[in-house]
Design an enzyme around this catalytic site. Structure first.
Site, PDB file in Angstrom:
ATOM      1  N   ASP A 187      -4.644   8.755   0.830  1.00 44.08           N
ATOM      2  CA  ASP A 187      -4.301  10.142   1.483  1.00 44.08           C
ATOM      3  C   ASP A 187      -4.935  11.270   0.830  1.00 44.08           C
ATOM      4  OD1 ASP A 187      -2.040   8.010   2.522  1.00 44.08           O
ATOM      5  OD2 ASP A 187      -2.198   9.532   3.908  1.00 44.08           O
TER       6      ASP A 187
ATOM      7  N   ARG B 170      -1.226   8.949  12.806  1.00 43.79           N
ATOM      8  CA  ARG B 170      -0.924   8.731  11.269  1.00 43.79           C
ATOM      9  C   ARG B 170      -2.284   8.236  10.515  1.00 43.79           C
ATOM     10  NH1 ARG B 170      -1.568   4.041  11.067  1.00 43.79           N
ATOM     11  NH2 ARG B 170      -1.565   4.242   8.691  1.00 43.79           N
TER      12      ARG B 170
ATOM     13  N   GLN C 264       4.155   0.195   8.752  1.00 42.09           N
ATOM     14  CA  GLN C 264       2.896   0.180   9.086  1.00 42.09           C
ATOM     15  C   GLN C 264       1.993  -0.998   8.863  1.00 42.09           C
ATOM     16  OE1 GLN C 264       4.445   2.517   7.295  1.00 42.09           O
ATOM     17  NE2 GLN C 264       3.768   4.728   7.858  1.00 42.09           N
TER      18      GLN C 264
ATOM     19  N   ARG D 164       2.137  17.965   7.566  1.00 47.37           N
ATOM     20  CA  ARG D 164       2.466  16.660   6.471  1.00 47.37           C
ATOM     21  C   ARG D 164       1.605  17.279   5.312  1.00 47.37           C
ATOM     22  NH1 ARG D 164       1.488  10.655   8.199  1.00 47.37           N
ATOM     23  NH2 ARG D 164       3.260  10.375   6.297  1.00 47.37           N
TER      24      ARG D 164
ATOM     25  N   ASN E  64      -1.704   7.411  -2.180  1.00 48.11           N
ATOM     26  CA  ASN E  64      -1.619   6.270  -0.992  1.00 48.11           C
ATOM     27  C   ASN E  64       0.145   6.180  -0.623  1.00 48.11           C
ATOM     28  OD1 ASN E  64      -2.857   5.372   1.117  1.00 48.11           O
ATOM     29  ND2 ASN E  64      -2.495   3.037   0.056  1.00 48.11           N
TER      30      ASN E  64
ATOM     31  N   ALA F 237      -4.503   9.085   6.928  1.00 48.87           N
ATOM     32  CA  ALA F 237      -5.181  10.425   6.647  1.00 48.87           C
ATOM     33  C   ALA F 237      -6.438  10.895   7.600  1.00 48.87           C
ATOM     34  CB  ALA F 237      -5.593  10.205   5.352  1.00 48.87           C
TER      35      ALA F 237
HETATM   36  O1  MRU Z   1       2.223   7.573   6.330  1.00 55.95           O
HETATM   37  P1  MRU Z   1       1.210   7.242   7.058  1.00 55.95           P
HETATM   38  O2  MRU Z   1       1.472   5.973   7.801  1.00 55.95           O
HETATM   39  O3  MRU Z   1       0.315   8.362   7.608  1.00 55.95           O
HETATM   40  O4  MRU Z   1       0.421   6.841   5.606  1.00 55.95           O
HETATM   41  C1  MRU Z   1      -0.787   6.285   5.710  1.00 55.95           C
HETATM   42  C2  MRU Z   1      -1.463   5.729   4.416  1.00 55.95           C
HETATM   43  O5  MRU Z   1      -0.786   5.730   3.490  1.00 55.95           O
HETATM   44  C3  MRU Z   1      -2.809   5.180   4.524  1.00 55.95           C
HETATM   45  O6  MRU Z   1      -3.129   4.211   3.863  1.00 55.95           O
HETATM   46  C4  MRU Z   1      -3.794   5.994   4.336  1.00 55.95           C
HETATM   47  O7  MRU Z   1      -3.663   7.392   5.299  1.00 55.95           O
HETATM   48  C5  MRU Z   1      -5.180   5.824   4.540  1.00 55.95           C
HETATM   49  S1  MRU Z   1      -5.670   5.755   6.221  1.00 55.95           S
HETATM   50  C6  MRU Z   1      -7.374   5.251   6.349  1.00 55.95           C
END
Ligand code: MRU
Length: 355
Positions: free
Chosen positions: A243, A52, A202, A95, A253, A54
């Site tokens: 994201d 997970r 997370q 996604r 995000n 981005a």
């Molecule tokens: O659902 P996730 O855990 O993939 O969401 C991740 C985020 O929102 C992060 O802040 C974003 O991807 C930046 S990662 C450098």
């Protein structure tokens, strides 16, 4: 500088190799590695958040195209490109919000068309090289983001972050966490606060794990405690990842990010976003055009298998929200800090050649 954290995703072997992924759903309890050898397993791993963040899902998607090509090769040259293209569509749709995934898949398919390989074997080898380039470029972008963002971290300050934008989300040293890791490595003393980040934690599970491994002064808080922390004067800076960044500077995000940006504005605290240009989507005019993933209601109504809400209650569970560009003090990229975070600001820094 990555605090001894192994890259969460690695290609093992040559053209007949496989993708090895650290299963992030098991953290912080267990470090389990998955061997991904088919497209269905890759899509499952992306969807359930084993990989997970981005940039990380972009890199995983790129290696997914190599895996798609390995399988397509077994069906002969006639249908090779068609099979890879159909898997590419499947991977890109896993996604919808983080643009890095579709960006990486598109770049892989463009490399395949441009390279005109004369056999499935040379196609796989070309694709593997392209995926490895994407991986290396993301690592380099994180290092540049660290250098541009590090001067923002002041001695004795408190910095708040939301979700996880560290090494595990990028394959490099992170985006939002990269300036913090660099400042810490250079001996600066400051405190980091991590929102737990409901519903899938997370921040608690992954950001805290990374910060403690790096030996940093890190404190966990419930998402709802951010306002009181700011009111107590404990936060001088907020940095989060992204994201997808629309052409007008609006930033998608993790859900809850916009609340933190509004709080930061109310308390007069600078709110920064850190992201590579692979997260900027010039095709999407504004935040309202960004597709927002909604997740299984059970992720909110249950925890670890236990009901946390009455059965069958209605649940609102967007995985991301959109922070308007005008709430963002600056966007820390690998090419410099975009400020103001507007279409003009993005064009100015985007047009500059990479350092
Ligand atoms: O659902 P996730 O855990 O993939 O969401 C991740 C985020 O929102 C992060 O802040 C974003 O991807 C930046 S990662 C450098």
């Amino acid at each position: 500088v990555t605090a001894g954290i192994a890259s969460p995703l690695n290609w093992e072997g040559g053209i007949d190799g496989y993708l090895s992924l650290l299963d992030q759903t098991e953290l912080p309890g267990r470090e389990t590695w998955l061997a991904i050898r088919d497209v269905a397993s890759l899509c499952g791993a992306i969807h359930r958040l084993s990989v997970r963040g981005a940039p990380a899902i972009g890199i995983a998607g790129a290696f997914g195209i190599v895996i798609a090509a390995q399988h397509a090769a077994a069906h002969g040259e006639q249908v090779f490109e068609q099979r890879v293209a159909s898997d590419a569509q499947r991977i890109g749709a896993t996604r919808p919000t983080a643009v890095n995934l579709q960006w990486a898949v598109d770049r892989m398919m463009a490399a395949l068309r441009r390279g005109r390989p004369d056999s499935p074997e040379s196609a796989i080898s070309l694709l593997l090289k392209e995926a490895q380039s994407i991986h290396h470029e993301e690592i380099a972008s994180c290092e540049s983001i660290a250098r541009f963002g590090e001067p923002l971290i002041k001695e004795g300050s408190g910095v708040l972050t939301h979700c996880n934008a560290g090494p595990l989300a990028t394959g490099g040293m992170g985006t939002a966490l990269a300036p913090l890791l660099l400042a810490h490595g250079r001996g600066r003393r400051f405190r980091v606060y991590a929102d737990e980040t409901r519903p899938l934690l997370q921040g608690a599970r992954i950001t805290m794990w990374e910060l403690l491994r790096a030996g940093m002064d890190a404190t966990l808080l419930c998402d709802g405690a951010a306002a009181s922390l700011m009111a107590e004067g404990k936060i001088q800076l907020v940095i989060v990842g992204a994201d997808r960044i629309a052409r007008n500077g609006d930033v998608a995000n993790k859900i809850g990010t916009m609340s933190v940006a509004l709080l930061a504005r109310a308390f007069g605290i600078p709110f920064y976003v850190a992201a590579p240009f692979s997260t900027v989507d010039l095709q999407t005019p504004a935040g309202r055009d960004i597709p927002i993933e909604h997740r299984d209601p059970q992720e909110v109504a249950k925890f670890g298998g236990f009901a946390t809400a009455p059965a069958n209650c209605k649940v609102y569970s967007p995985a991301f929200d959109v922070t308007p560009g005008h709430l963002i003090a600056g966007l820390i990229t690998e090419r410099g800090i975009v400020c103001p975070v507007t279409e003009g600001g993005l064009a100015q820094v985007g047009a500059a050649s990479p350092p």
